[in-house]
Design an enzyme around this catalytic site. Structure first.
Site, PDB file in Angstrom:
ATOM      1  N   GLU A  94      -8.177 -10.182   8.698  1.00 18.33           N
ATOM      2  CA  GLU A  94      -8.763 -11.360   8.068  1.00 18.33           C
ATOM      3  C   GLU A  94      -8.186 -11.524   6.661  1.00 18.33           C
ATOM      4  O   GLU A  94      -7.885 -10.552   5.966  1.00 18.33           O
ATOM      5  CB  GLU A  94     -10.285 -11.267   8.018  1.00 18.33           C
ATOM      6  CG  GLU A  94     -10.846 -10.151   7.169  1.00 18.33           C
ATOM      7  CD  GLU A  94     -12.370 -10.197   7.077  1.00 18.33           C
ATOM      8  OE1 GLU A  94     -12.929 -11.303   6.954  1.00 18.33           O
ATOM      9  OE2 GLU A  94     -12.990  -9.124   7.129  1.00 18.33           O
ATOM     10  N   TYR A  95      -8.007 -12.764   6.276  1.00 15.21           N
ATOM     11  CA  TYR A  95      -7.454 -13.095   4.961  1.00 15.21           C
ATOM     12  C   TYR A  95      -8.592 -13.094   3.950  1.00 15.21           C
ATOM     13  O   TYR A  95      -9.571 -13.844   4.095  1.00 15.21           O
ATOM     14  CB  TYR A  95      -6.784 -14.460   5.023  1.00 15.21           C
ATOM     15  CG  TYR A  95      -6.077 -14.891   3.765  1.00 15.21           C
ATOM     16  CD1 TYR A  95      -4.791 -14.459   3.491  1.00 15.21           C
ATOM     17  CD2 TYR A  95      -6.693 -15.748   2.859  1.00 15.21           C
ATOM     18  CE1 TYR A  95      -4.116 -14.867   2.340  1.00 15.21           C
ATOM     19  CE2 TYR A  95      -6.044 -16.163   1.707  1.00 15.21           C
ATOM     20  CZ  TYR A  95      -4.753 -15.720   1.459  1.00 15.21           C
ATOM     21  OH  TYR A  95      -4.098 -16.123   0.314  1.00 15.21           O
ATOM     22  N   ASN A 137      -9.458   0.155  -3.156  1.00 13.52           N
ATOM     23  CA  ASN A 137      -9.785  -0.089  -1.752  1.00 13.52           C
ATOM     24  C   ASN A 137     -11.169  -0.699  -1.557  1.00 13.52           C
ATOM     25  O   ASN A 137     -11.689  -0.722  -0.438  1.00 13.52           O
ATOM     26  CB  ASN A 137      -9.668   1.208  -0.934  1.00 13.52           C
ATOM     27  CG  ASN A 137      -8.228   1.582  -0.668  1.00 13.52           C
ATOM     28  OD1 ASN A 137      -7.333   0.741  -0.770  1.00 13.52           O
ATOM     29  ND2 ASN A 137      -7.985   2.831  -0.335  1.00 13.52           N
ATOM     30  N   PRO A 189     -11.309   2.570  -6.262  1.00 11.39           N
ATOM     31  CA  PRO A 189     -11.492   1.177  -6.707  1.00 11.39           C
ATOM     32  C   PRO A 189     -10.498   0.201  -6.081  1.00 11.39           C
ATOM     33  O   PRO A 189     -10.852  -0.949  -5.802  1.00 11.39           O
ATOM     34  CB  PRO A 189     -11.298   1.279  -8.223  1.00 11.39           C
ATOM     35  CG  PRO A 189     -11.696   2.676  -8.559  1.00 11.39           C
ATOM     36  CD  PRO A 189     -11.246   3.513  -7.402  1.00 11.39           C
ATOM     37  N   GLY A 199       0.836  -1.190   0.000  1.00  8.25           N
ATOM     38  CA  GLY A 199       0.000   0.000   0.000  1.00  8.25           C
ATOM     39  C   GLY A 199       0.868   1.236   0.000  1.00  8.25           C
ATOM     40  O   GLY A 199       2.066   1.186  -0.297  1.00  8.25           O
ATOM     41  N   MET A 208       2.054   3.015   2.478  1.00  7.52           N
ATOM     42  CA  MET A 208       3.164   3.055   3.435  1.00  7.52           C
ATOM     43  C   MET A 208       3.380   1.708   4.111  1.00  7.52           C
ATOM     44  O   MET A 208       4.106   1.618   5.101  1.00  7.52           O
ATOM     45  CB  MET A 208       2.884   4.115   4.511  1.00  7.52           C
ATOM     46  CG  MET A 208       1.670   3.829   5.381  1.00  7.52           C
ATOM     47  SD  MET A 208       1.448   5.077   6.663  1.00  7.52           S
ATOM     48  CE  MET A 208       0.005   4.389   7.543  1.00  7.52           C
ATOM     49  N   ASP A 252     -10.126   7.782   1.643  1.00  6.40           N
ATOM     50  CA  ASP A 252      -9.401   7.185   0.516  1.00  6.40           C
ATOM     51  C   ASP A 252     -10.239   6.114  -0.175  1.00  6.40           C
ATOM     52  O   ASP A 252      -9.743   5.034  -0.512  1.00  6.40           O
ATOM     53  CB  ASP A 252      -8.066   6.607   0.980  1.00  6.40           C
ATOM     54  CG  ASP A 252      -7.073   6.433  -0.181  1.00  6.40           C
ATOM     55  OD1 ASP A 252      -7.234   7.131  -1.202  1.00  6.40           O
ATOM     56  OD2 ASP A 252      -6.140   5.620  -0.052  1.00  6.40           O
ATOM     57  N   LYS A 312      -0.599  -6.724   7.871  1.00  7.29           N
ATOM     58  CA  LYS A 312      -0.252  -5.428   7.291  1.00  7.29           C
ATOM     59  C   LYS A 312       0.911  -4.878   8.092  1.00  7.29           C
ATOM     60  O   LYS A 312       0.765  -4.569   9.273  1.00  7.29           O
ATOM     61  CB  LYS A 312      -1.440  -4.476   7.319  1.00  7.29           C
ATOM     62  CG  LYS A 312      -1.159  -3.139   6.650  1.00  7.29           C
ATOM     63  CD  LYS A 312      -2.417  -2.304   6.532  1.00  7.29           C
ATOM     64  CE  LYS A 312      -2.143  -1.033   5.748  1.00  7.29           C
ATOM     65  NZ  LYS A 312      -3.366  -0.226   5.538  1.00  7.29           N
TER      66      LYS A 312
END
Length: 492
Positions: free
Chosen positions: A207-208, A257, A255, A140, A142, A252, A160
């Site tokens: 969650e995956y 996200n 598309p 992403g 950062m 933010d 993340k």
């Protein structure tokens, strides 16, 4: 070779496909001098003071869930689960390590000993606390996203990760994302389960989600049928409604996200730019970066492009309108060449007329999209829930078909290219080909990940590069220094 411990029947722990006569136990002698032996070949052993732990150690220095010992691939390993008092093996503090016969494991003031005839394998992968990192999923603005296995629950999760080398601003925004995400529980928002830190590396456990973003969907399959597009935006609006009720603005919505699962269910992802006016850290960021534009130029509202901290929930609705336009047309609302040009367009220009581009759309949908894209927030729908209600008659949820493995590989490739550019900047080289050399090197010894790494576990540069965000600044510097030396050898 050690003899079988008297506390274990030698045949009880033998797996059918394992080495003949294999055994592995964890022995603990309690205050009453009674010895308890746990068969590590049958199942993992969770150690802690909680009554539900496999090995309960009723001691104040032992955390409720302190550590886990497990056997994978006929190798024993130990993971400290982020405890205040830590875990020690043979007197050395560890976070994770492989085990061999005779190892003394200390949990606070309590201790247990390993008895086994299994060999110790020098290195078994990258770990963040109890999570074994399996793959690089993407990146992403950062952070970096990794697929992992939770060794405690055996569930697949997404991590993340904020790189170990990060700025104060990045860390503050990461904390805001965690605090916001941990409050949320909604079927249309990706779930954040935990905020953790490992060796100065902050990361979120999520969650995956094996889904495709609407950006990827349109790039692969073209514009969506209008009923399907309406349903995607409707579900996103439901998720935003939940977010807005807590006083949080996403800032933010785009598309990339909005994730769509094979069932057609939509998940809002990435709260990295979320605005929570009640968070003190947010107020500090606002004071320091008041003039910074926060958001994505193709989907940002006019008011957010001016003062990103002085907006309300209707800014997200404008962004949803831009996404709806993208899903229907396959292009962004404004086609400027640069960020400044796009921001100016959102503030002053009127977008193309959808009636000429898509004449078959219901007139009511044309009118709703125009309201979403109004320059003034007062002219937009009042709330995300109102928008969801208006979209419902036009919405049709549809199942999707896409190649998840291929999609995942493409994301990893993009993330790896970004990592290579990052490494190239740190290396200070004008020739990126130097860092793509298929050099085999004893990376684990270089990084200090295992003292016996010289015996096995050699990795290519590409494999180490994939885990670059997980490495400390000193580890990264060591790699860069080694790369320079290797490049000099190749050139000579």
């Amino acid at each position: 070779m050690p003899s079988f411990p008297a506390t274990l029947d030698p045949t009880s722990g033998v797996k059918a496909d394992g080495p003949a006569g294999a055994f592995a136990v964890l022995e603990y002698t309690g205050p009453d001098r009674q010895t308890i032996a746990h068969n590590l070949l049958e199942d993992s052993v969770v150690i802690g003071s909680d009554p539900h732990c496999d090995l309960r150690l009723p001691e104040t220095s032992v955390a409720p869930v302190h550590a886990i010992v497990l056997c994978e691939g006929w190798t024993l390993s130990l993971r400290d689960l982020g405890t205040p008092s830590g875990t020690r093996v043979n007197g050395n503090a560890i976070l994770t390590c492989d085990l061999q016969d005779g190892d003394l494991i200390e949990f606070g003031h309590q201790a247990a000993r390993v008895r086994t005839n299994l060999a110790c394998r020098p290195f078994r992968g990258f770990f963040l606390q109890r999570y074994r990192v399996l793959e690089l999923l993407g990146s992403g603005g950062m952070s970096w996203i990794f697929g992992a296995i939770d060794l405690l629950t055996r569930q697949r999760v997404a991590l993340k990760v904020l790189p170990s080398v990060h700025s104060g601003r990045m860390l503050a925004q990461f904390g805001i994302e965690a605090r916001v995400g941990l409050q949320l529980e909604h079927p249309n928002i990706a779930q954040i389960r935990e905020l953790c830190s490992d060796r100065a590396t902050p990361f979120l456990v999520m969650e995956y989600l094996p889904g495709i973003t609407t950006q990827e969907l349109v790039e692969q399959q073209g514009p969506l049928p209008w009923r399907q597009a309406c349903d995607v935006i409707r579900q996103a609006a439901l998720g935003l409604s939940h977010l807005h009720q807590l006083g949080v603005i996403h800032r933010d919505i785009k598309p990339a996200n909005l994730l769509v699962m094979p069932s057609g269910a939509v998940k809002i992802i990435d709260l990295g730019l979320a605005l929570d006016p009640q968070d003190p850290a947010q107020l500090e960021l606002q004071a320091r970066f008041e003039k910074h534009v926060i958001g994505t130029a193709d989907y940002i509202s006019p008011e957010q492009s001016r003062r990103s901290h002085l907006i309300d929930a209707r800014a997200d609705l404008y962004s949803l309108g831009c996404v709806l336009y993208f899903l229907l047309v396959g292009k962004t609302l404004f086609q400027g060449n640069g960020v400044k040009e796009k921001l100016a367009a959102h503030r002053a220009q009127i977008g193309p007329d959808l009636r000429s581009l898509l004449p078959n759309l219901p007139s009511g949908l044309h009118e709703l999209l125009n309201r979403l894209l109004a320059k003034s927030p007062e002219e937009r729908p009042a709330t995300a829930q109102t928008l969801a209600d208006e979209l419902l008659p036009w919405s049709l949820q549809q199942e999707l078909s896409f190649e998840w493995i291929a999609l995942k590989a493409q994301r990893a490739k993009v993330a790896e290219l970004r990592l290579r550019k990052l490494l190239d900047r740190q290396q200070g080289s004008e020739t990126p080909e130097k860092i793509t050399l298929p050099i085999e090197y004893d990376w684990f010894r270089l990084l200090g990940l295992h003292e016996a790494a010289a015996e096995s576990g050699r990795q290519t540069l590409g494999e180490v590069l994939m885990m670059w965000p997980l490495l400390s600044a000193s580890q990264q510097s060591a790699i860069v220094h080694s790369l320079r030396k290797q490049a000099d050898i190749v050139e000579s």
